[in-house]
Design an enzyme around this catalytic site. Structure first.
Site, PDB file in Angstrom:
ATOM      1  N   ARG A  70       0.825  -1.222   0.000  1.00  0.00           N
ATOM      2  CA  ARG A  70       0.000   0.000   0.000  1.00  0.00           C
ATOM      3  C   ARG A  70       0.854   1.264   0.000  1.00  0.00           C
ATOM      4  O   ARG A  70       0.570   2.232  -0.718  1.00  0.00           O
ATOM      5  CB  ARG A  70      -0.916  -0.005   1.238  1.00  0.00           C
ATOM      6  N   LYS A  82       2.372  24.914  -4.182  1.00  0.00           N
ATOM      7  CA  LYS A  82       1.120  24.365  -3.652  1.00  0.00           C
ATOM      8  C   LYS A  82       1.160  22.841  -3.665  1.00  0.00           C
ATOM      9  O   LYS A  82       0.392  22.173  -4.366  1.00  0.00           O
ATOM     10  CB  LYS A  82      -0.066  24.901  -4.478  1.00  0.00           C
ATOM     11  N   LYS A 130       4.826  38.901  -3.728  1.00  0.00           N
ATOM     12  CA  LYS A 130       3.434  38.541  -3.987  1.00  0.00           C
ATOM     13  C   LYS A 130       2.478  39.648  -3.550  1.00  0.00           C
ATOM     14  O   LYS A 130       2.874  40.631  -2.937  1.00  0.00           O
ATOM     15  CB  LYS A 130       3.106  37.234  -3.258  1.00  0.00           C
ATOM     16  N   GLU A 186       4.509  39.885  -8.654  1.00  0.00           N
ATOM     17  CA  GLU A 186       3.134  39.557  -9.013  1.00  0.00           C
ATOM     18  C   GLU A 186       2.379  40.844  -9.329  1.00  0.00           C
ATOM     19  O   GLU A 186       2.423  41.807  -8.561  1.00  0.00           O
ATOM     20  CB  GLU A 186       2.446  38.840  -7.834  1.00  0.00           C
ATOM     21  N   ASP A 226      -1.067  37.669 -12.706  1.00  0.00           N
ATOM     22  CA  ASP A 226      -2.025  36.817 -12.004  1.00  0.00           C
ATOM     23  C   ASP A 226      -3.445  37.112 -12.457  1.00  0.00           C
ATOM     24  O   ASP A 226      -3.925  38.252 -12.346  1.00  0.00           O
ATOM     25  CB  ASP A 226      -1.905  37.051 -10.497  1.00  0.00           C
TER      26      ASP A 226
END
Lengths: 283, 283, 283, 283, 283, 283
Positions: free
Chosen positions: E99, E134, E166, E200, E221
C-alpha cells in the site's frame, strides 16, 4: 522542577508516541472535549517515591493546559494510600496520558524502593550502594536518577565517564600475551586524565596485580566475604574496593562489613519490581 | 530474520547512543583496532529465549562487519549453559556492544521466561495468557514481542487497536449522569468499526449492564474466582471474559478454571526479572 | 575504519542536508548520470592530516556506490602536494559531495596541524597539550578527534566526564559565604566516584586551599610562569597542575618548563585555521 | 527576536546535547537548586557583535524560566568591556548553559568582526564582500548570518539557490569534449529559471567564452588585479564579476579597485578567530 | 538510480512508520515467513510514469533482501496494462510494503500524467509549464520531481531560491505608503545576488511599474489573454512573463499563444488525481 | 483546541522546513521586522471546512507571538466569501507561514468537502461512507481527520488496527493450496483478539466461504449492485458488508440502497481536489 535529565523530553515523547500511535479512540468516542476534572496518583504500597515530576510532565506533554501538582518529592518515603500528586483539567487529556504516566512512575518508584532497602541494609557500614549499566534500553538516565532518589549513588552513566577494565578486556589481551599489570599501565597512559581506572578481578592475586599496575578502584567480582576482607586490607584505603556479583538483600550487610567502599547491585535496574500506584479519578 | 518490530532500529540506536555518548575510551585505550576474536552468549539459568536476533543486531549496528549467528530461536526452551548465539570479528567492536546487547537479551528473555510459566500454569484450560500496556517506556513492541515468544498473546499494542472502557472513563461519565450501558452504546456508535469494545467491570451487576450495552469483551477486574464463574455464565460464550488484577503464579490456575477466555498479567512486563545471561570470550 | 565517533553519521547527514536542501541543480543540469571519473584530495600546504576517513565517508553517504581510498592516515605529516585520498565513480556524485567533504577535512586538518605545532613546542618537557570544550557547536567529537590526531590529548568531552569547578561556581558559592575549601569538599562528597575533581584557581593561595580541600587537579588560570612554578611545587607531584589562559605558540614552551602536567589551549578548536586542501579532478 | 534561521532550534539542541550528554554533575553537586543570580556577557576585545540572541536562546533552552536581555544588537560595534547581554534566574541553569552559549557567541562575533574589517577595507569602491559555502559543517545558516551582521552579503546558502559552474564541472565535461561555452548554454537551458548562472574562470579567454555562453556572473578565480580589470571591462556592467582566491586584508582593496562587483572570502567562515567574550557572574 | 531527492529516505521511512505503527498482523498471522514470490506493478490506465524507483525503494526499505526491477523509466508514456516494475522475495515483505509503495506511485504518476497533458496542450508555443509551491505538506520534492517527469519545469523549490514579491507583500507595504516600484528596488538592493526577482501584478499598469523597478520576471495573475499579450509586449523579451491563476486544460493553449514564457499551474500538485495502478501477485 | 493528531507537530515542522530551508529572503528583504498587521483565511468556494486549527497552528509555529483565531469549526459548512479564521501580529511572520498554512487548509477542506458530498448522496440509507489507507504519504492522520470532519467514518488507520485479508494475501496462500475458508480460520486463531477480521471477496461464492470461515466483515470489491444485494442477504445482519471499487458520486446511492453497511471511497484521499481558499491581507 525536574533536574536536567539528558534526553527526558524525547523519552517522554517516544513513550507517548508508542501509546498514541493511532490516537485514543476510546476517549475520543466517549469523553466530551470540554469536560474537566481532577485525578490523583495514590500509592497502594509502602515504598520510596521517584518519578513524580516525570509522570506529571507526561500530562503536560499530552496537554499543556493541564495543571499538575506534586504533593511529595522524589526520595520521600511513602505509605499505602499516600497521595503523590494530582492533575486537573480536560478529562480526555488526563485519561489519554494515564497509562504512560503510570508506567514511568511505577518503574521509577520501584527502583527507588528497592535501592532504599539495600541502603538501609548497609547502614552503619562504610559501604555505598551503587548501580550498574544494566538498565532498560533507552532509560539509562531515568533508571539512575531513581537509584539516587532511593539513596544509592550512581556508578558510570555510560562507557565514557570512567575506565572500567572488565573480564573480557583482560581475557582478550591475555590471549595476546599481555599481563593484567601491563593492561592497567596501558590504560593509565592512554586514558583521559580526568577519569579513574577501575579493574575487575576475581582473585586476591589479580587484585594485587591490579593495584601494582596503578588501579584507582578494584572491582571484586563474586569474591566471598572473607576473601573480600583481604582485598580491602591490600587496598589500604588508598585504592577503593567495589564488591559485585550475587549481591542480595540477605547477604549485602555481610559484604558491607568487610570494609568495601562500594557495592554494586545490577538487580536495582535490571530486575525492577514496579511499585503499585494508581490514578484515582476525583469524583 | 527479525520480525518487523516497529521502531526497532531507533530503539537500538537510542540504547547505543546512551551508552556510547562519549565513545568507549576503555576499549579504545586497550584493544588494538585489528585484533579479532569471538564471543558467545551463554545462559546461566534455565528459561525461555527472546531477543537473540535483537541482541545480535546491536552488534551489527556497532560494526556492520561483525559476523553474528543465532544458535537457538526466540521461543526456544533454554537450559543453564546453553549457547544462544555468537559474534565474531573486531574484539573492540564486540566489547563496545556487549552491555547494550545483554541489556536487551536479558530483559526480553526474562519476560519470555515468566510468560512461559504462566502459560504452563493454565495448560489444559481454555484461558489464554495476555499482556497489558504496562511496559517499560519506549520498549512496548519489544516487551510484547517477548511475551509472544513466551507463548502468551498480545492485548492492545496501543490505545488505538481496540476500545477499552476503563474504570476512570466510567467514573468520569457517571459523574455526568451517564450510565454504564449508555457509555457502551456511545462507544458502539462512535468507535471505529474494525475494533472490538471491551468494558472493565468490578461486579456482576456491572458485567450484566456492559453485556446489555453491547460489549464484545468483559474485563473483570479483581473479581474473585467464584464470582468470575458467574460472569462467564452470563457471557454464554458470546462475549469474551478477561480476568485481571492480582494474578499470580499461585492463583492463575484457579482463575483459569472459571472458564474465562483471557487472563491479563501486568507483571509480565512491569516487573521483569532479567534472565542471567553472559557473553563469554572464546579464548 | 573510522573510530567510533559518537554521532558521526548524523553530523555528516546534517552537513549534507544543509548543502543539498534543494539538491544540486548545477550538477544535475550539466553532468550525465552515467559519467564516471576520479578525483583526489591534494594538500596545498604542509601540516598534519585529520579527517580523511570522515571526508571519504561523506562521499559514501552521497552515493554508496562510490569507491574511496585513503592514501594517508589521520595523524600523518603531510607536505604540499601530498595526495591524501581519492574517490572514484559517478562524477555527479563526486561533485555533489565535494564541498561538504572538504569542509570537514580542511577544518579537522587545520586543528591537527595547529595542535602538532604546540606539541612540538613543548617537546622535552613533562607537559601535555590538551584541548577544551571551546569547540564549534555540534562538532565536539570531531574537533577533539582532530586534536588527538595532532598529538594532543583530550580534556573533558562534556560536562559529565570530570568535575571542573570553575570561577563562576566559586563566585556564586562565595557570595553565599562558602569557602573554596568547603566547595571542594562538597564536590568530593557528592560527585561520582569515577571522575576526578579539578579546581580553577587564580592565585597561589587559592591553589593551596584547593589542594587542602582535596582537589585531584589544579587549573591555574592566567598565572604567570614564575608563580606557576610555585603552584607546581605545592602540588608535589601528588596533584596534577594544568595551565590555561593566554597560551600562544610563543609562550607555551616557557609555561611547559615550569613543570606543569597539562597545558590547555582553547584556540586549538575555537580559532581554527583551515588547512588548504583541494579536490583535483583526475582527467 | 531572532530572525528565522533555518534549523536554529535543532542546532542549539544538538550543541547542548553534546555538552550535557551526562548532565552537569559539577553544578548538580555544588549549587543549591533554588540559588538565583545574574551573569553578563562582557567582551574582552573590540569587534562586531553577532549571535547575542542565539546565545541568550541557549539559556532559555536550558531553563525556560531564565530571564534574558540583550543590551546590544547583532551588527553593533563593540568595545572592550562592553556588556552585550545578561541572564538572570537559577544559578545552576546559568552555569550549565555558559560554555555552549559562549561557543556560539564567540564564533559568530568572530565572523562578524573579520567581515567588518574586509567591508571597511573596500569602502568607497563598488565591491561587495560576500561569503562562500566553506562553513563549519552544520553551522551554515549561523555562519552566514554572522557574515551579514558584519556587513557582508551572502553568496549561495546551498547548492540549490544559484547555478555555479566550477572548475571540476568544467574539467569533467572538457574531458568529454564539451567546450566551456557549450557547458554554459546547457545550464541556461536546463537550470531553474529563477536562479542566475555563475561560471568560474581562470583566464580572460575563459571569461570571454563564459560571457558568450550567457553567464550572468563571472567568478574570476585567482586572477591578478591587472587581469581582473580586463575581465571587468569585458563584462561591461552587464555581467557581474566576482573575484575569489587568495583574498587577504592586505590585497582586498587593490582587488576592489579593479571594479569587480563581488569579492568572496572563504576565510570569513573557514578560518574563524573567536572573539574573546566572557560570562561574568554579577556578585 | 534514484536522483538525489532531498529527504527521500526520511519521507519513505515516515510513510512506512504511519502504516506499520503496529506492525502488519494480517500478514504475520497468515503468511509463512519463508514463503517467496513475485508481484508486479501494472497500470490500469494510460498516463505518464513517475515514482517507479521511489515505489521500489519502499520495498527495499521494508526488506533489504527483496529484489526489485524497474521495467520502465520515470517520464515514460504508459498504456493500460503496462508492467512498470516488479518485486521478488519474501511474500510477507511484499504484502507489507504494497500500500505504501502504491501510494507514492499513484500520486506521482498522477502528477506526471496531468503535467504531460498541459505540456502537450502548449506544444508549438514558447510557453513552458511550471509548478508552484502548492504541494502536499512534506512531499515538496517528490511532487516537483513528478512534474519534471511529466515534462514540466520546476518553479521555486522553497521560499529561498528566488525572490517572488506577492500580492500580500505589496499590500502590506502599500499600507505603509511604499509604491510597487520602490518595493522592487528595495528587493534589488537587499536580495541575494544569485536569484532573480519576480513580481506579481494584476494590471498592465502594475506590470509597467514592476518592470521599471527592475523586475526580472513578471507574474501576471488572473490577467485575461488579450491583456496578457500587452504585458508580453511591454516586457520586450528582456523580462520574462509568467501567467498564473485559473489555468485549465481548456484555456492553457490560448494563454500560451499570448507569448508568455511561463504558465504556472497550481492544480498539478494541489489537486492530484491518482493514476490507477495495481500490484498484481504473479501466481 | 486541536484534537490529538498523532505526529501533528512533526508534520507541521517538516512542512515548514521544506519551505523555509533557506529562510524567506523575499520577506526579509522587504518587510520591516516590527511591522504588524492582520490577515484572514477567506474561502472562494462553497464546501466543508477542515484544518483551520492546523493552519493556525502553522502560524504559531512560525512565530509563537502571532495571535490566531478560528471563526468556524472543522466540519462546518462554508459559503464562498466565508471568513474561516485570522492571524495577527508581525507581518513578516504571517507572510512566511502563508503558503504552508494554505497547503494544509486547502487539502484538508478539499477532502472534507468531497466526503460531505458522498455522505449526502447516501443519506436515508443504512450505508456509512468510510475512507481507505490510500492517503498521501506522511499525511495519514490528517487526511483521515478531514474525512471525519466531512461526516465520513475512518476505516483502519494503519495495518494494525484491524485484520483485512486482501486479494494478494488470498492469492499467495491459494498458490500454496490453502482455501479461503482455511485462511480466515487461520486469522481467527492467530490474530489479536481485540480486532475484527475483514475479508476481500470478488464473488458471492467467495463471500459465502468467508462468512463460513468466520469473517466479521465482508469487503465486496467491484461487485455490481444486484450481486451486492445478494451478499447482504447472505450476511443476514450478522456480518457487516463493505462495498468498494469504482465508487463515484453517480453510483454511490445505488450501491447504498443494496443495504451494505459500509462504502469505502479511495478517491476521498488519493485524488483530492483542493478547496480554493485564500489569505487576504486586512489593510
Amino acid at each position: 522542577m525536574i533536574p536536567h535529565l539528558p534526553g527526558l523530553d524525547r523519552t517522554i515523547e517516544a513513550a507517548l508516541a508508542e501509546d498514541l500511535a493511532l490516537g485514543d479512540p476510546t476517549t475520543t468516542s466517549l469523553i466530551p472535549v470540554h469536560l474537566t476534572g481532577r485525578a490523583s496518583f495514590v500509592s497502594r504500597q509502602a515504598g520510596r517515591l521517584a518519578g513524580i515530576d516525570v509522570a506529571l510532565a507526561v500530562f503536560k506533554r499530552v496537554d499543556p493546559e493541564l495543571r499538575t501538582k506534586a504533593m511529595l518529592l522524589d526520595g520521600d518515603i511513602i505509605e499505602p494510600g499516600a497521595v503523590l500528586g494530582s492533575v486537573e483539567g480536560r478529562v480526555a487529556s488526563i485519561l489519554t496520558g494515564e497509562r504512560t504516566a503510570l508506567n514511568f512512575l511505577q518503574r521509577m518508584s520501584g527502583i527507588a524502593t528497592a535501592t532504599a532497602l539495600y541502603v538501609e541494609a548497609v547502614a552503619g557500614t562504610t559501604a555505598t550502594i551503587v548501580d550498574t549499566r544494566k538498565t532498560a534500553p533507552g532509560l539509562r538516565s531515568l533508571d539512575k536518577y531513581a537509584v539516587a532518589a532511593g539513596g544509592g549513588k550512581n556508578h558510570r552513566m555510560c562507557l565514557g565517564d570512567g575506565i572500567l577494565i572488565k573480564d573480557n578486556h583482560i581475557a582478550a589481551l591475555r590471549a595476546e600475551g599481555i599481563s593484567l599489570a601491563q593492561v592497567v599501565k596501558r590504560a593509565r597512559t592512554r586514558a583521559p586524565h580526568m577519569v579513574k581506572i577501575e579493574v575487575e578481578v576475581e582473585t586476591i592475586v589479580e587484585a594485587q596485580e591490579a593495584i601494582k599496575g596503578g588501579a584507582d578502584v578494584i572491582l571484586a567480582d563474586n569474591i566471598a566475604a572473607d576473601e573480600l576482607a583481604k582485598v580491602v586490607a591490600l587496598a589500604k584505603g588508598k585504592v577503593m574496593v567495589e564488591a559485585s556479583g550475587g549481591i542480595t538483600l540477605e547477604n549485602v550487610a555481610e559484604i558491607a562489613r568487610t570494609g568495601v567502599n562500594l557495592i554494586s547491585v545490577g538487580a536495582l535496574t535490571h530486575s525492577v519490581k514496579a511499585l503499585d500506584i494508581g490514578l484515582d479519578y476525583d469524583a
